[in-house]
Scaffold this active site. Sequence first.
Site, PDB file in Angstrom:
ATOM      1  CE1 TYR A  10      55.329  26.037  38.292  1.00 39.03           C
ATOM      2  CE2 TYR A  10      55.041  24.854  40.138  1.00 39.03           C
ATOM      3  CZ  TYR A  10      55.225  24.726  39.021  1.00 39.03           C
ATOM      4  OH  TYR A  10      55.270  23.662  38.087  1.00 39.03           O
ATOM      5  CB  VAL A  11      53.665  32.449  43.886  1.00 36.58           C
ATOM      6  CG1 VAL A  11      53.625  34.020  44.443  1.00 36.58           C
ATOM      7  CG2 VAL A  11      52.293  31.765  43.663  1.00 36.58           C
ATOM      8  CD  GLU A 162      51.287  25.578  39.228  1.00 36.52           C
ATOM      9  OE1 GLU A 162      51.773  24.451  38.321  1.00 36.52           O
ATOM     10  OE2 GLU A 162      51.263  25.213  40.186  1.00 36.52           O
ATOM     11  CE  LYS A 211      44.757  32.867  44.040  1.00 37.84           C
ATOM     12  NZ  LYS A 211      46.146  32.839  44.251  1.00 37.84           N
ATOM     13  CG  ASN A 215      41.668  30.120  43.355  1.00 34.51           C
ATOM     14  OD1 ASN A 215      41.865  30.756  42.417  1.00 34.51           O
ATOM     15  ND2 ASN A 215      42.871  29.960  44.176  1.00 34.51           N
ATOM     16  CG  PHE A 263      16.454  37.411  50.848  1.00 40.58           C
ATOM     17  CD1 PHE A 263      17.024  36.356  51.950  1.00 40.58           C
ATOM     18  CD2 PHE A 263      15.049  37.101  50.645  1.00 40.58           C
ATOM     19  CE1 PHE A 263      16.125  35.727  52.651  1.00 40.58           C
ATOM     20  CE2 PHE A 263      14.306  36.247  51.491  1.00 40.58           C
ATOM     21  CZ  PHE A 263      14.737  35.477  52.336  1.00 40.58           C
ATOM     22  CB  CYS A 269      13.068  32.704  34.899  1.00 45.48           C
ATOM     23  SG  CYS A 269      11.769  33.532  33.801  1.00 45.48           S
TER      24      CYS A 269
END
Length: 438
Positions: A10-11, A162, A211, A215, A263, A269
């Site tokens: 694909y790439v 894809e 990357k 991801n 940290f 909250c």
Amino acid sequence: MKVAVFGLGYVGTVTSAGLASQGHAVVGVDVDPHKVSSIRAGSSPVVEPGLEKLVADGAASGALTATDDARVAMEHADVSLVCVGTPSGPHGETDLSYVSRAVEDIRDAMETASVPPFGHHSVVIRSTVPPGTGAQIVAPVFAEPPHGWQVGTAMCPEFLREGCGVADFYDPPFLVAGTSDVRTVEALGELFAFLDGDVLHCDVPTAEALKYACNAFHATKISFTNEIARVFRDFGVDSREVMRIFCRDEKLNLAPAYLRPGFAFGGSCLPKDLRALQHMARTIGADVPLLSGARQANDLVIRDVVDRVLATGLRDVAILGLSFKADTDDLRESPNVELAERLIGKGLDVRIYDPIVNPDRLVGANRREVEARLPHLSRLLTCSPEDALVGVDVVLVSSAEPAVVRALGSVQPHLVIDLDGRLGPGVESLSGYQGVGW
């Protein structure tokens, strides 16, 4: 430019066809004869919207072809792009055998090349590889390049999804060049000159890690959204509408806010509302491991700093900054208070400086927090950062106030752990400096 693309999955196919469409002469290399013959015939070996026409146009114009012989691809080539697969091994490790084989093939092709001139060549990894791959696997192969060649190596991660890979090729989020070789940066700038935006230059490990960070974040977003939906579904809430409005917030939700290493979180909250969401989930029997994991991960940050201090064997500690956020006196569930409490509980001598917190002025929840967790705060607090630093061995810094930074620049403690990340080069150059997560 002439480009050799190793790997026609694909790439590799999207990259090859896209570069050919921009006037580059591209030769794809693959050991699979079906992929090679498909490219030569003007047909894409993989299914991707818009790719079939792109390959056909490239083959028809002569800008795109393919071979199983690396030597053919490397003749006159300016750049090699390694786009081979990096599948998972049996324990989740990245299988780098295809990358290793590709760079060895490039080296062998250089050594047997018969067509001059040779000159400078850029070997660029596009495959997703863990940090250290460039230094341990790629660069050593070309440490002493073949006679007549000058070789620069780089990591240039791809960001092709894809299903919309062709569109992503022409409009990536950024173009990153991880390398120490100036000529390779220039080569990548020329190769991708058709893209908007500059080449983002960084070191190789940063480009390799990028990357994975992207991801992992995408996976986390999907899991977060589905987990939220699973909780609110039983409360009659359509989470599609919640997330539609959620995504309108580009100040915090879809923004760099909260994406700067530092940290642990705290305050009035985030901890409270995470607990409330977990309670809602329990009432309906829904499992929310991501939300539970957020609290556990937060505790690990504090525990890691405590363990690093204890590992020194030193006893005198200064904490510079106590409130959960700079420029406030809010101590409610402050991770810095938790840090101080744990260190004191381990028997260490702790001194604290905070530019705002004054025990005599604490009221309400702030006072109750201190009375419950640091009842002797007034004894621990100093009037200045210089007073806090006298004779200490370890300094934990969450305040980037100028007075704090100046005071740190005049001492040489054994260990300085930066909990903020914005202390500047004057502090980061100290011999004992460490980041909390860098």
